[in-house]
Motif scaffolding. Structure first.
Motif, PDB file in Angstrom:
ATOM      1  N   GLY A   1       1.118  -1.095  -0.045  1.00 34.46           N
ATOM      2  CA  GLY A   1       0.035   0.014   0.495  1.00 34.46           C
ATOM      3  C   GLY A   1       1.537   1.096  -0.079  1.00 34.46           C
ATOM      4  N   VAL A   2       0.584   2.148  -0.663  1.00 37.56           N
ATOM      5  CA  VAL A   2       1.151   3.494  -0.751  1.00 37.56           C
ATOM      6  C   VAL A   2       0.046   4.236  -0.889  1.00 37.56           C
ATOM      7  N   ALA A   3       0.504   5.864   0.170  1.00 34.37           N
ATOM      8  CA  ALA A   3      -0.580   7.048   0.294  1.00 34.37           C
ATOM      9  C   ALA A   3       0.198   8.649   0.528  1.00 34.37           C
ATOM     10  N   GLY A   4       0.091   9.255  -0.293  1.00 38.88           N
ATOM     11  CA  GLY A   4       0.684  10.268  -0.036  1.00 38.88           C
ATOM     12  C   GLY A   4       0.079  11.193   1.308  1.00 38.88           C
ATOM     13  N   LEU A   5       0.720  12.134   1.723  1.00 36.09           N
ATOM     14  CA  LEU A   5      -0.286  13.151   2.741  1.00 36.09           C
ATOM     15  C   LEU A   5       0.375  14.655   2.577  1.00 36.09           C
ATOM     16  N   VAL A   6      -0.359  15.297   2.436  1.00 35.67           N
ATOM     17  CA  VAL A   6      -0.174  17.083   1.115  1.00 35.67           C
ATOM     18  C   VAL A   6      -1.252  17.403   2.133  1.00 35.67           C
ATOM     19  N   HIS A   7      -0.622  18.794   3.036  1.00 39.58           N
ATOM     20  CA  HIS A   7      -0.304  19.808   3.820  1.00 39.58           C
ATOM     21  C   HIS A   7      -0.951  21.411   2.785  1.00 39.58           C
ATOM     22  N   ALA A   8      -2.213  21.295   3.313  1.00 39.84           N
ATOM     23  CA  ALA A   8      -2.305  23.209   2.120  1.00 39.84           C
ATOM     24  C   ALA A   8      -3.159  24.043   3.856  1.00 39.84           C
ATOM     25  N   ARG A   9      -3.617  25.041   3.319  1.00 41.43           N
ATOM     26  CA  ARG A   9      -4.580  25.274   4.035  1.00 41.43           C
ATOM     27  C   ARG A   9      -5.160  24.698   5.459  1.00 41.43           C
ATOM     28  N   HIS A  10      -3.959  24.953   6.874  1.00 35.14           N
ATOM     29  CA  HIS A  10      -3.966  24.413   7.358  1.00 35.14           C
ATOM     30  C   HIS A  10      -4.808  23.130   7.643  1.00 35.14           C
TER      31      HIS A  10
END
Length: 341
Positions: free
Chosen positions: A151-160
């Motif tokens: 399994g693979v997933a990304g996690l992007v942070h934007a606008r808190h």
């Protein structure tokens, strides 16, 4: 009739949360936003004909609580009203579950979205750092989890807000790099003519490596399953098992480094799942970080990115609980993935 429904409003408590993998299903009930999840025994998916039967026998029959909502993380793509699991015979039908099990609302997300939610919410007591680097706040992260599959997933942070990015990154191509790789790659079992990351970096992938090493060495394989390989590596009784784990760790480092560059994951790469937890001593040896950082011309960037093993025994459930408590903290898209009575 239940309809698709998309909203970021909180769901009604109590909430059933479930992590449905290819081999096991894990469930808990969250009574309210301040409560710790009430956990139930882990269920083997092969022991139940359907997820509905598993929830009824493994959860509802064992408690007086009647969950009003459910958030399920599943190992497979979510398309339409019948959701097939990649490595399991269950088919999830939210409309049927609402009708038969009494839920008001059901949300279904990808299992590695849940792992990504965990990577954004777990405390340091559940993270073991491998090598150097330091988390840079509010920057992208990646979760990689060798288990029944990869399994693979990304996690992007934007606008808190943390936005999990699911995908099928476990099926990227793998290729030989060293002289030993060139010996072994012709011996690895392919999938439709190619060697994907998942062909090497999961339970059956470990066996793929182990059998190839045994064949290359001209010795009969002794271990019959991944647990026996890790046991033989741990006690030093089988040289092929030792090399198989060393190669597994090296390949995992290569893939983790590639994914770190794709997401520019300055917030870290997080290794999830039971296999990673079992081989922490091997991951702590230099070869994992060497493979992770060996990404010219960007090795300097990779050296600054930290890598961790998630040690929480039920990390996906922890991530789902964090989302259930405060959904506005996470940018989980529920369009086409939320059903309401």
């Amino acid at each position: 009739m239940p309809t698709h429904y998309d909203t970021d409003q909180p769901m009604a408590f109590p909430i059933l949360i479930g992590d449905i993998g290819g081999t096991n299903a894990r469930f808990a009930i969250l009574m309210d936003a301040n409560a710790e999840p009430k956990q139930f025994p882990i269920l083997a998916t092969a022991d139940y004909p359907t997820i509905d039967a598993a929830i009824q026998a493994g959860v509802l029959d064992k408690t007086s609580l009647q969950p009003r909502s459910a958030i399920l993380a599943v190992a497979g793509p979510i398309k339409g009203d019948e959701i097939d699991l990649t490595n399991c015979d269950w088919v999830i039908e939210p409309k049927v579950m609402i009708r038969d099990l009494g839920f008001e609302t059901i949300v279904v997300i990808n299992d590695f979205e849940a792992q990504a939610l965990a990577a954004a919410s777990l405390g340091p007591e559940y993270l073991e750092q491998i090598g150097g680097g330091e988390i840079r706040p509010a920057t992208s992260r990646v979760v990689v989890g060798p288990g029944t599959g990869l399994g693979v997933a990304g996690l992007v942070h934007a606008r808190h807000t943390w936005y999990p990015v699911p995908g099928e990154g476990g099926h990227i191509d793998m290729g030989p790099r060293t002289a030993r790789d060139y010996e072994l790659f012709p011996l690895y079992e392919p999938i439709e003519g190619r060697i994907s990351a998942e062909q090497l970096l999961c339970g059956r992938g470990l066996m793929n490596i182990y059998r190839a090493v045994s064949k290359a060495n001209g010795t009969p394989p002794v271990a019959a399953n991944p647990s026996e390989v890790t046991s033989a590596w741990s006690d030093g009784s089988d040289p092929a098992a030792r090399e198989a784990i060393e190669l597994f760790v090296t390949y995992l480092g290569r893939v983790a480094g590639d994914l770190a560059m794709i997401f520019m994951a300055r917030g870290g790469v997080f290794l999830a799942g039971g296999i990673a937890q079992k081989i922490i001593p091997a991951l702590n040896e230099p070869r994992f970080r060497q493979a992770f950082e060996d990404k010219a011309p960007h090795s300097a960037i990779l050296r600054m990115i930290p890598t961790f093993v998630i040690t929480h025994p039920l990390a996906a459930l922890s991530g789902l609980a964090a989302y259930a408590r405060t959904p506005v903290r996470f940018g989980v898209s529920t369009e086409g993935r939320r059903w309401k009575a």
